[in-house]
Design an enzyme around this catalytic site. Sequence first.
Site, PDB file in Angstrom:
ATOM      1  N   ASP A  75      -0.972  -5.463   3.588  1.00 20.20           N
ATOM      2  CA  ASP A  75      -1.255  -4.137   2.730  1.00 20.20           C
ATOM      3  C   ASP A  75      -2.234  -4.288   1.567  1.00 20.20           C
ATOM      4  OD1 ASP A  75       0.689  -5.276   1.171  1.00 20.20           O
ATOM      5  OD2 ASP A  75       1.671  -3.417   0.563  1.00 20.20           O
ATOM      6  N   SER A  90       0.245  -0.759  -4.300  1.00 17.43           N
ATOM      7  CA  SER A  90       0.638  -1.319  -2.790  1.00 17.43           C
ATOM      8  C   SER A  90      -0.169  -0.458  -1.596  1.00 17.43           C
ATOM      9  CB  SER A  90       2.118  -1.154  -2.670  1.00 17.43           C
ATOM     10  OG  SER A  90       2.482  -1.959  -1.322  1.00 17.43           O
ATOM     11  N   HIS A  91       0.671   0.182  -0.759  1.00 21.84           N
ATOM     12  CA  HIS A  91      -0.076   0.529   0.436  1.00 21.84           C
ATOM     13  C   HIS A  91      -0.779   1.996   0.298  1.00 21.84           C
ATOM     14  CE1 HIS A  91       3.981   2.203  -0.140  1.00 21.84           C
ATOM     15  NE2 HIS A  91       3.403   3.059   0.577  1.00 21.84           N
ATOM     16  N   LYS A  93       8.550  -9.881  -1.132  1.00 24.27           N
ATOM     17  CA  LYS A  93       8.234  -9.965   0.318  1.00 24.27           C
ATOM     18  C   LYS A  93       6.739 -10.480   0.421  1.00 24.27           C
ATOM     19  CE  LYS A  93       6.967  -4.885   0.755  1.00 24.27           C
ATOM     20  NZ  LYS A  93       7.588  -4.238  -0.537  1.00 24.27           N
ATOM     21  N   ASP A 126      -1.317  -4.858  -1.481  1.00 23.56           N
ATOM     22  CA  ASP A 126      -1.148  -6.061  -2.512  1.00 23.56           C
ATOM     23  C   ASP A 126      -0.612  -7.173  -1.865  1.00 23.56           C
ATOM     24  OD1 ASP A 126       1.095  -4.590  -1.768  1.00 23.56           O
ATOM     25  OD2 ASP A 126       2.142  -5.005  -3.708  1.00 23.56           O
ATOM     26  N   ASP A 149       1.741  -8.016   0.302  1.00 19.61           N
ATOM     27  CA  ASP A 149       3.277  -8.112   0.499  1.00 19.61           C
ATOM     28  C   ASP A 149       3.766  -7.717   1.786  1.00 19.61           C
ATOM     29  OD1 ASP A 149       3.143  -5.688  -0.488  1.00 19.61           O
ATOM     30  OD2 ASP A 149       4.873  -5.942  -1.999  1.00 19.61           O
ATOM     31  N   ARG A 150       3.240  -6.902   2.601  1.00 21.37           N
ATOM     32  CA  ARG A 150       3.870  -6.315   3.767  1.00 21.37           C
ATOM     33  C   ARG A 150       3.121  -7.109   4.829  1.00 21.37           C
ATOM     34  NH1 ARG A 150       4.841   0.166   3.524  1.00 21.37           N
ATOM     35  NH2 ARG A 150       5.757   0.213   1.569  1.00 21.37           N
TER      36      ARG A 150
HETATM   37  C1  VG1 Z   1       8.625   1.945   0.143  1.00 26.94           C
HETATM   38  C2  VG1 Z   1       9.398   1.371   1.519  1.00 26.94           C
HETATM   39  C3  VG1 Z   1      10.223   0.243   0.911  1.00 26.94           C
HETATM   40  C4  VG1 Z   1       9.458  -0.952   0.007  1.00 26.94           C
HETATM   41  C5  VG1 Z   1       8.382  -0.062  -1.090  1.00 26.94           C
HETATM   42  C6  VG1 Z   1       7.492  -0.833  -1.871  1.00 26.94           C
HETATM   43  O1  VG1 Z   1       9.293   2.546  -0.729  1.00 26.94           O
HETATM   44  O2  VG1 Z   1      10.065   2.248   1.915  1.00 26.94           O
HETATM   45  O3  VG1 Z   1      11.121  -0.500   1.664  1.00 26.94           O
HETATM   46  O4  VG1 Z   1       9.995  -1.781  -0.737  1.00 26.94           O
HETATM   47  O5  VG1 Z   1       7.697   1.142  -0.421  1.00 26.94           O
HETATM   48  O6  VG1 Z   1       6.719  -1.401  -0.967  1.00 26.94           O
HETATM   49  P1  VG1 Z   1       9.941   4.187  -0.563  1.00 26.94           P
HETATM   50  O7  VG1 Z   1      10.613   4.433  -1.704  1.00 26.94           O
HETATM   51  O8  VG1 Z   1       8.607   4.808  -0.462  1.00 26.94           O
HETATM   52  O9  VG1 Z   1      10.554   4.417   0.611  1.00 26.94           O
HETATM   53  V1  VG1 Z   1       5.388  -1.801  -1.254  1.00 26.94           V
HETATM   54  O10 VG1 Z   1       4.479  -2.895  -0.224  1.00 26.94           O
HETATM   55  O11 VG1 Z   1       4.554  -0.459  -1.772  1.00 26.94           O
HETATM   56  O12 VG1 Z   1       5.187  -2.907  -2.822  1.00 26.94           O
HETATM   57 CO    CO Z   2       2.756  -3.640  -0.843  1.00 28.56          CO
END
Ligand code: VG1
Ligand code: CO
Length: 544
Positions: free
Chosen positions: A278, A113-114, A377, A280, A282-283
Amino acid sequence: MQIVSIPTHPYTDQNPGTSGLRKKVTVFQQPDYLENFVQAIFDSLEDYSGKTLVLGGDGRYFNRPAIQTIIKMAAANGFGELIIGQGGLLSTPAASNLIRKNKAFGGLILSASHNPGGRDEDFGIKYNVSNGGPAPESHTDAFYKRSLTISSYKIAEIEDTDIDRIGSRHIENFKITVIDPVADYAELMQSIFDFGLLKQSIGSGFITLLFDAMHAITGPYAKRILVDMLGATPDSVINAEPLEDFGGHHPDPNLAHAQELAARMFSPTAPTLGAASDGDGDRNMITGSNIFVTPSDSLAIMAANARLIPAYAYGLSGVARSMPTSQAVDRVAASYNIPCYETPTGWKFFGNLLDAGKITLCGEESFGTGSNHVREKDGLWAVLFWLNLIARKRQSVADIVHEHWRKFGRDIYSRHDYEAIESSVANSIVERLRSQLPELPSQAFGEFIVKYADEFSYEDPVDGSVSKNQGIRIGFENGSRIIFRLSGTGTVGATLRIYLEKFEVDASSHDQDAQVSLSELIKLAEQLCEVKKRTGRTEPTVIT
Ligand code: VG1
Ligand code: CO
């Protein structure tokens, strides 16, 4: 097809976090590391023989070799068909859609992801179930348990697949189908939003836009939908080419990391809407000319105006937000007399509520918003939602936001992240907070009187499952909150997230800078957790 069983030894660190298993690429490159985890997933699933699996990733470094390995393992383990995005690419929401549309058994999404990508950065893998959503905790717990006892994995001795060529190929009873990763998703978006109106608003110049794909997965999606289908100028989409290392940047859509976009949006030549997504896809980050919309406000504004969007014209059955997300959407739900659920952080907790029809929209403060159209998302969906709102309301982003605050009040909000803290120090911070919880209620800190102090625990209203220790909450009599939690997506040390929120009804204070309005709470948070004192840091790593 020759299937072989390879002996292996367990790794002890394959415990999925908030969103799948995320580790450094070098960790994934250890012998049998990826294979073990994939086999642990397959071993934990039942009755998938002959069924379909969706496969794709965000294109980061290690995506392509991982896809080849998974194809061979899926064939050996008896899946009937693999649906793969061309080039091994699928955004997370597009994968969710494909699972649902093809009634697939599930899907594997390769992404961190990010988190940054590249040879020395992060990789990740996540399993999604047949509703298209992330595997619930019961599944991820089973994957981890199985990974600790695994002794062999199965792999088919077949040639690498040409994943760049669209079309199907059969190997005995096993079918591999490579598809256009964008087409089905674009069709879904067309069924939700008023594309005719959007085309007109963009064509007439009423709406100008800038979308920053951050060299991640949404580039091809944004170009097809925003430029080809809706007529935005080609330069409306920047950093559109997916790169294995995201151009060396964090593919994290916030004002700190989407710098090029931020610079344009806070300048005299800012377009009507600026957005970013982001790694992938989804953000989403939403900005207007000289205004940043917090994700919590964005969710509330979407909920308040959902009836203007064709797919939600009949209203919302309910809404949900993750616990640390601001209470702005709660106020909208209360005024519309619909339920609002508070879930732990992570999209997997929304799945049951969406499946049961209890909610239509949901979101997280971490730049995530979505609806019942998929079970993830969805970044571009959120951008199209805002475009459609602007087109229908004929207002600027700033006007929409200010109107919302005047009607519902403003939940002033910020998140302070302290990244890569040594784990033992992070644990001592959490322990210190925990030990204070019993004595905090009714204590006064200036204008802030503690109403409750606890650790968030969630009972799923659909299946009754309970998730404990989901973050420390301190709520005040005046509606303000401070929340502390440790991230479950990082790959280096621990990340402490501090979420700060204060409610302001008085419209004359709505334009205040969030850091200034929240300064008392920021001080109080430090007094309670001592993160600066214990780490020697002077500032958070990232403020959003
Ligand atoms: C983070 C965010 C959470 C989100 C998750 C995955 O998790 O706070 O809200 O669902 O990333 O998002 P954490 O445990 O680091 O707070 V993504 O866009 O990485 O799939
Ligand atoms: Co993501």
